[in-house]
Design a protein around this motif. Structure first.
Motif, short mmCIF file in Angstrom:
data_model
loop_
_atom_site.label_atom_id
_atom_site.label_comp_id
_atom_site.label_asym_id
_atom_site.label_seq_id
_atom_site.Cartn_x
_atom_site.Cartn_y
_atom_site.Cartn_z
N GLU A 151 9.26 2.58 -5.75
CA GLU A 151 8.63 2.13 -7.00
C GLU A 151 7.28 2.79 -7.26
OE1 GLU A 151 7.93 0.61 -4.27
OE2 GLU A 151 6.64 -1.14 -4.49
N ILE A 152 6.85 3.66 -6.36
CA ILE A 152 5.51 4.25 -6.55
C ILE A 152 5.44 4.99 -7.90
CG2 ILE A 152 5.99 6.47 -5.36
CD1 ILE A 152 2.74 4.50 -4.92
N LEU A 153 4.37 4.80 -8.59
CA LEU A 153 4.10 5.41 -9.90
C LEU A 153 5.05 4.94 -11.01
CD1 LEU A 153 3.13 9.14 -9.01
CD2 LEU A 153 1.71 7.09 -8.98
N SER A 154 5.67 3.77 -10.81
CA SER A 154 6.52 3.24 -11.89
C SER A 154 5.75 2.24 -12.76
CB SER A 154 7.76 2.55 -11.32
OG SER A 154 7.39 1.39 -10.59
N ARG A 155 4.60 1.78 -12.23
CA ARG A 155 3.78 0.80 -12.97
C ARG A 155 2.43 0.70 -12.26
NH1 ARG A 155 3.97 -3.99 -9.79
NH2 ARG A 155 5.75 -4.02 -8.39
N PRO A 156 1.42 0.19 -12.96
CA PRO A 156 0.13 0.00 -12.27
C PRO A 156 0.25 -1.14 -11.27
CG PRO A 156 -0.08 -0.22 -14.67
CD PRO A 156 1.37 -0.25 -14.36
N PHE A 157 -0.53 -1.07 -10.21
CA PHE A 157 -0.61 -2.19 -9.26
C PHE A 157 -1.98 -2.12 -8.59
CE2 PHE A 157 -0.34 -0.03 -5.16
CZ PHE A 157 0.12 1.23 -5.54
N PRO A 158 -2.43 -3.24 -8.00
CA PRO A 158 -3.79 -3.26 -7.42
C PRO A 158 -3.84 -2.52 -6.07
CG PRO A 158 -2.74 -5.42 -7.20
CD PRO A 158 -1.78 -4.56 -7.93
N VAL A 159 -4.08 -1.21 -6.13
CA VAL A 159 -4.11 -0.37 -4.93
C VAL A 159 -5.11 -0.89 -3.90
CG1 VAL A 159 -4.34 2.01 -4.10
CG2 VAL A 159 -3.82 1.60 -6.48
N GLU A 160 -6.22 -1.44 -4.39
CA GLU A 160 -7.30 -1.84 -3.48
C GLU A 160 -6.90 -2.97 -2.53
OE1 GLU A 160 -7.32 -1.97 -6.78
OE2 GLU A 160 -7.46 -4.10 -7.23
N LYS A 161 -5.78 -3.63 -2.79
CA LYS A 161 -5.28 -4.65 -1.86
C LYS A 161 -4.69 -4.01 -0.59
CE LYS A 161 -3.73 -8.60 -4.66
NZ LYS A 161 -4.21 -9.75 -3.93
N PHE A 162 -4.36 -2.71 -0.67
CA PHE A 162 -3.61 -2.07 0.41
C PHE A 162 -4.48 -1.16 1.26
CE2 PHE A 162 -0.76 -3.29 -2.91
CZ PHE A 162 0.36 -3.76 -2.26
N SER A 163 -4.21 -1.18 2.57
CA SER A 163 -4.91 -0.26 3.46
C SER A 163 -4.16 1.06 3.55
CB SER A 163 -5.04 -0.88 4.85
OG SER A 163 -5.92 -1.98 4.79
N LEU A 164 -2.84 0.98 3.46
CA LEU A 164 -2.03 2.21 3.52
C LEU A 164 -0.72 1.98 2.78
CD1 LEU A 164 -1.68 4.74 6.31
CD2 LEU A 164 0.45 3.74 5.52
N ILE A 165 -0.34 3.01 2.03
CA ILE A 165 0.91 2.98 1.28
C ILE A 165 1.65 4.27 1.60
CG2 ILE A 165 1.92 3.14 -1.04
CD1 ILE A 165 -0.72 1.66 -1.98
N TYR A 166 2.94 4.17 1.89
CA TYR A 166 3.71 5.40 2.05
C TYR A 166 4.93 5.36 1.15
CZ TYR A 166 6.67 2.68 5.33
OH TYR A 166 7.49 1.75 5.91
N SER A 167 5.37 6.54 0.79
CA SER A 167 6.45 6.60 -0.18
C SER A 167 7.21 7.91 -0.06
CB SER A 167 5.83 6.48 -1.58
OG SER A 167 6.80 6.68 -2.56
N GLY A 168 8.45 7.84 0.39
CA GLY A 168 9.32 9.01 0.33
C GLY A 168 9.43 9.38 -1.14
N VAL A 169 9.24 10.64 -1.49
CA VAL A 169 9.12 10.95 -2.92
C VAL A 169 10.46 11.08 -3.65
CG1 VAL A 169 6.90 12.09 -2.50
CG2 VAL A 169 8.98 13.49 -2.70
N GLN A 170 11.56 11.06 -2.88
CA GLN A 170 12.85 11.41 -3.50
C GLN A 170 13.51 10.33 -4.35
OE1 GLN A 170 12.43 10.65 -0.30
NE2 GLN A 170 14.27 9.89 0.68
N LYS A 171 12.85 9.18 -4.48
CA LYS A 171 13.43 8.16 -5.34
C LYS A 171 12.86 8.31 -6.76
CE LYS A 171 15.43 6.59 -1.67
NZ LYS A 171 14.79 5.81 -0.66
#
Ligand SMILES: *Cc1c(COP(=O)(O)O)cnc(C)c1O
Length: 361
Positions: free
Chosen positions: A176-196
């Motif tokens: 779901e990364i980059l599908s909508r805004p979300f509060p990034v500052e809540k997260f210490s680390l986010i990972y995302s395989g880009v192929q979806k």
């Protein structure tokens, strides 16, 4: 040439404009006289690609200054191991919210490294939902809480995130990364395989607070060390050049669409068309996800029989609606409607669903 509406879960549809651009510049990229597939990852042409890609993603996410962006290889699955190797230190407990088979896999990798517990699981109910924020209670001495933002196979998604009171929150946002805004500052680390949602197979996008990845154990395998990857700016070794280049193009395309706010509006509209069909004929199209947890990326449902499901996927395919078969582990139907799926594709699918219902109810 005839292109279908591609509902595959991943690798998945890419914006046509992006593919056309890639095609146009393939033989001579940025006046280098070479293709992007042939240039050095340390060349100025690629450095520019990497820099702009990071900048555009940061801009799309309104990313705070104290976060860094880098790319790794090994897929979402290697991240399942990287997270505990980096952060599950002696005497601590890692917490996992088990909301789907990818969460469960992540948990199993953590168990190999140290003490890990599930603080929520919807496994017994067929992974029909994600937890409400107040349902997640963390253990003492908690290293981090790991969640799966969107459950690609099951079709559930978080729209409110657990409150961790200072415990680092880590998310797998592969689908779901980059599908909508979300509060990034809540997260210490986010990972995302880009192929979806944002590229081809081969790269993982990592977004991390700099102070969170600092001070990693020097004994970690270097290719799994987040601190090294960030410090070396994705260039410790040869990164997945082509995949990063495509992500860069997708990021520019997203900016052109109006950014994540605009994407959310169209993504919600697309999902509402399909969920509307489920709600109109709930005895025929049986949604797998609880209403509150419905993913706007992967719409999953069952039909009354396996035969009808097979027929649905087959007839859909003949109409140019491809990739509707559910994941092999759960069966049923899944329509993946990532950023690159145009509204028109969902309109066509909804029309087909109505006709199929009338013919087979
Ligand atoms: C696809 C997916 C993965 C696994 O990604 P690979 O790149 O195949 O290792 C992990 N998590 C989620 C949420 C996914 O959708």
């Amino acid at each position: 040439m005839s292109r279908i509406f591609n509902f595959n879960a991943g690798p998945a549809a890419l914006p046509l404009e992006v593919l056309e651009e890639v095609q146009a510049e393939l033989l001579d990229f940025a006046d280098t006289g070479m293709s992007i597939l042939e240039i050095s990852h340390r060349s100025p042409a690629f450095e520019k690609v990497l820099e702009e890609t990071k900048q555009d993603i940061a801009e799309l996410l309104h990313l705070p200054e104290d976060y860094g962006i880098f790319f790794m290889a090994g897929g979402g699955s290697l991240q399942f191991s990287c997270v505990p190797y980096n952060f599950l230190t002696e005497g601590k407990t890692a917490a996992y919210a088990d909301t789907g088979s990818f969460s469960d896999k992540a948990f199993q990798e953590a168990e190999k490294v140290g003490r890990a517990v599930k603080v929520f699981s919807s496994k017994a109910e067929g992974y029909d939902r994600v937890p409400r924020p107040e349902e997640v209670v963390l253990p003492e001495n908690c290293a981090y809480l790991h969640i799966t933002g969107n459950n690609t196979i099951e079709g559930t998604e978080y729209f409110a995130y657990p409150e961790t009171n200072g415990v680092p929150l880590i998310a797998d946002m592969s689908s779901e990364i980059l599908s909508r805004p979300f509060p990034v500052e809540k997260f210490s680390l986010i990972y995302s395989g880009v192929q979806k949602n944002i590229g081809p197979a081969g790269a993982v996008l990592v977004i991390a607070r700099r102070d969170f990845v600092a001070g990693r154990d020097k004994k970690l395998p270097v290719m799994m060390n987040y601190e090294t990857m960030l410090e070396k700016d994705s260039l410790y070794n040869t990164p997945p050049v082509f995949a990063i280049y495509i992500v860069g193009k997708v990021a520019k395309w997203l900016k052109k669409q109006g950014g994540l706010e605009a994407m959310e509006a169209v993504n919600r509209k697309k999902a509402a068309l399909l969920y509307g069909m489920l709600d109109r004929s709930p005895a025929f199209y049986k949604g797998r996800a609880d209403k509150d947890s419905r993913s706007i990326m992967n719409v999953t449902f069952n039909l009354p029989t396996k035969e009808l499901e097979a027929q649905f996927a087959e007839e859909g395919k003949r109409r140019g609606l491809g990739g509707l078969k559910g994941h092999r582990s759960v069966g049923g139907i899944r329509a993946s409607i990532y950023n690159a799926m145009p509204l028109e594709g969902c309109e066509e699918l909804a029309k087909f669903m109505e006709e199929f219902y009338q013919a087979n109810k």
